[in-house]
Scaffold this active site. Structure first.
Site, PDB file in Angstrom:
ATOM      1  N   ASN A  30     -10.416  -6.418   4.780  1.00  0.00           N
ATOM      2  CA  ASN A  30     -10.760  -5.547   3.648  1.00  0.00           C
ATOM      3  C   ASN A  30      -9.522  -5.212   2.808  1.00  0.00           C
ATOM      4  O   ASN A  30      -9.567  -4.341   1.950  1.00  0.00           O
ATOM      5  CB  ASN A  30     -11.435  -4.252   4.142  1.00  0.00           C
ATOM      6  CG  ASN A  30     -10.520  -3.413   5.019  1.00  0.00           C
ATOM      7  OD1 ASN A  30      -9.317  -3.684   5.138  1.00  0.00           O
ATOM      8  ND2 ASN A  30     -11.061  -2.380   5.633  1.00  0.00           N
TER       9      ASN A  30
ATOM     10  N   HIS B 196      -6.541  -4.115   3.969  1.00  0.00           N
ATOM     11  CA  HIS B 196      -5.641  -3.082   4.479  1.00  0.00           C
ATOM     12  C   HIS B 196      -4.326  -3.699   4.960  1.00  0.00           C
ATOM     13  O   HIS B 196      -4.255  -4.880   5.294  1.00  0.00           O
ATOM     14  CB  HIS B 196      -6.304  -2.226   5.569  1.00  0.00           C
ATOM     15  CG  HIS B 196      -6.483  -2.862   6.908  1.00  0.00           C
ATOM     16  ND1 HIS B 196      -7.523  -2.527   7.756  1.00  0.00           N
ATOM     17  CD2 HIS B 196      -5.774  -3.778   7.594  1.00  0.00           C
ATOM     18  CE1 HIS B 196      -7.430  -3.214   8.876  1.00  0.00           C
ATOM     19  NE2 HIS B 196      -6.366  -3.990   8.801  1.00  0.00           N
TER      20      HIS B 196
ATOM     21  N   ASP C 279       1.361   0.300  13.676  1.00  0.00           N
ATOM     22  CA  ASP C 279       0.227   1.195  13.925  1.00  0.00           C
ATOM     23  C   ASP C 279      -0.191   1.183  15.395  1.00  0.00           C
ATOM     24  O   ASP C 279       0.268   0.356  16.178  1.00  0.00           O
ATOM     25  CB  ASP C 279      -0.961   0.830  13.013  1.00  0.00           C
ATOM     26  CG  ASP C 279      -1.231  -0.672  12.977  1.00  0.00           C
ATOM     27  OD1 ASP C 279      -0.833  -1.379  13.922  1.00  0.00           O
ATOM     28  OD2 ASP C 279      -1.839  -1.137  12.005  1.00  0.00           O
TER      29      ASP C 279
ATOM     30  N   GLU D  47      -6.312   1.946   4.979  1.00  0.00           N
ATOM     31  CA  GLU D  47      -7.615   1.414   4.613  1.00  0.00           C
ATOM     32  C   GLU D  47      -7.911   1.622   3.131  1.00  0.00           C
ATOM     33  O   GLU D  47      -7.411   2.578   2.525  1.00  0.00           O
ATOM     34  CB  GLU D  47      -8.697   2.141   5.431  1.00  0.00           C
ATOM     35  CG  GLU D  47      -8.606   1.924   6.931  1.00  0.00           C
ATOM     36  CD  GLU D  47      -9.262   0.623   7.370  1.00  0.00           C
ATOM     37  OE1 GLU D  47      -8.976  -0.438   6.773  1.00  0.00           O
ATOM     38  OE2 GLU D  47     -10.052   0.672   8.322  1.00  0.00           O
TER      39      GLU D  47
HETATM   40  C1  GLP Z   1      -5.550  -4.918  12.245  1.00  0.00           C
HETATM   41  C2  GLP Z   1      -4.132  -4.291  12.183  1.00  0.00           C
HETATM   42  C3  GLP Z   1      -3.341  -4.848  11.036  1.00  0.00           C
HETATM   43  C4  GLP Z   1      -3.568  -6.337  10.987  1.00  0.00           C
HETATM   44  C5  GLP Z   1      -4.979  -6.603  10.530  1.00  0.00           C
HETATM   45  C6  GLP Z   1      -5.399  -8.061  10.555  1.00  0.00           C
HETATM   46  O1  GLP Z   1      -6.569  -3.999  12.231  1.00  0.00           O
HETATM   47  N1  GLP Z   1      -4.097  -2.869  12.104  1.00  0.00           N
HETATM   48  O2  GLP Z   1      -1.976  -4.505  11.188  1.00  0.00           O
HETATM   49  O3  GLP Z   1      -2.692  -6.942  10.066  1.00  0.00           O
HETATM   50  O4  GLP Z   1      -5.898  -5.763  11.168  1.00  0.00           O
HETATM   51  O5  GLP Z   1      -5.759  -8.511  11.807  1.00  0.00           O
HETATM   52  P1  GLP Z   1      -5.960 -10.045  12.124  1.00  0.00           P
HETATM   53  O6  GLP Z   1      -4.605 -10.653  12.030  1.00  0.00           O
HETATM   54  O7  GLP Z   1      -6.492 -10.071  13.516  1.00  0.00           O
HETATM   55  O8  GLP Z   1      -6.892 -10.577  11.107  1.00  0.00           O
END
Ligand code: GLP
Length: 252
Positions: free
Chosen positions: A136, A138, A67, A143
């Site tokens: 959450n 995702h 992404d 989402e």
């Molecule tokens: C972000 C990314 C995801 C990632 C997630 C968790 O927003 N878009 O690909 O896996 O949130 O992030 P973190 O590893 O910082 O908790």
């Protein structure tokens, strides 16, 4: 779903790095799907170390990132592209022509999404998709919602996701773009194998739902249950709510 619980985040990161290095040895043209966020930082550190030691050769590998923020040009300091350059691409011997990150600055986002899907097909599909999980539930930027998108699309970010990404924007969630480009659920589930990692107690409830709960668009990671080759790598805190008998193996 094969679950492994590690003593700590470092052990998890080095196990995943070893796993990717093994996959690369078996298939030097490996196509890898990559995540951003805090969770994979240890993995990138460890795999870069293996590459420096000559134990992971990326010269023929191809990558696709999950992404990117909409509006974030590749050279933007707050783009996921720059995160990847900093933590991974800039430190390994990968061919820049085989690195794929959605262009958040593309003039036509829809065309960019179609281009990305075509590039994944042209590469022969993704061999291994590495994922984190949002607080959450995702994956990528898919989402929780009443319905999910199958393919790469423009996603609207929920307030909690913008808050979770605020660190990249000086701690100010209002500066986090409200929209992003993301692989869709079918893009992700199209990978031949999937590795989901989660670290910390803040992910325990979503990990529990993803593994024990019903398939629901309200917890996008639950859709991983329908894939036949999923490995879940957790530290103890992220595994804390898994039910006995479903905790899987513990790393030695
Ligand atoms: C972000 C990314 C995801 C990632 C997630 C968790 O927003 N878009 O690909 O896996 O949130 O992030 P973190 O590893 O910082 O908790």
């Amino acid at each position: 779903v094969k679950i492994t619980v590690y003593r700590n985040a470092h052990d998890l990161a080095s196990a995943l790095a070893e796993d990717v290095a093994d996959r690369l040895s078996a298939k030097p043209t490996l196509v890898i799907g990559l995540p951003t966020g805090r969770t994979p930082l240890g993995f990138y550190r460890e795999i870069v170390r293996l590459a420096r030691e000559g134990r992971a050769d990326f010269s023929r590998a191809t990558t696709f990132n999950l992404d990117e923020f909409l509006g974030a040009r590749p050279e933007h300091a707050t783009s996921y592209r720059q995160y990847m350059e900093r933590h991974f691409f800039g430190q390994i011997n990968i061919d820049p022509g085989r690195v794929h990150v959605l262009d958040g600055g593309a003039s036509d986002a829809r065309v960019e999404c179609e281009r990305y899907e075509a590039a994944i097909s042209e590469a022969g599909g993704i061999d291994v998709q590495i994922l984190g999980i949002g607080s959450n539930g995702h994956i990528g930027f898919n989402e929780p919602a009443a319905s999910l998108n199958a393919r790469t699309h423009v996603a609207r970010l929920r307030p909690e996701t913008r808050r979770a990404n605020a660190a990249m924007f000086g701690g100010d969630a209002s500066r986090v773009p409200a929209r992003a480009l993301s692989m869709g659920m079918a893009t992700i589930l199209g990978a031949r194998s999937i590795v989901l990692m989660a670290i910390g107690s803040g992910k325990a409830r979503q990990v529990e739902g993803a593994i024990h709960g019903p398939l629901t668009t309200r917890l996008p990671a639950s859709f991983l249950q329908i894939h036949t080759d999923v490995r879940v790598m957790l530290d103890r805190a992220a595994a804390a709510r898994l039910r006995p008998g479903r905790r899987g193996t513990c790393a030695p």
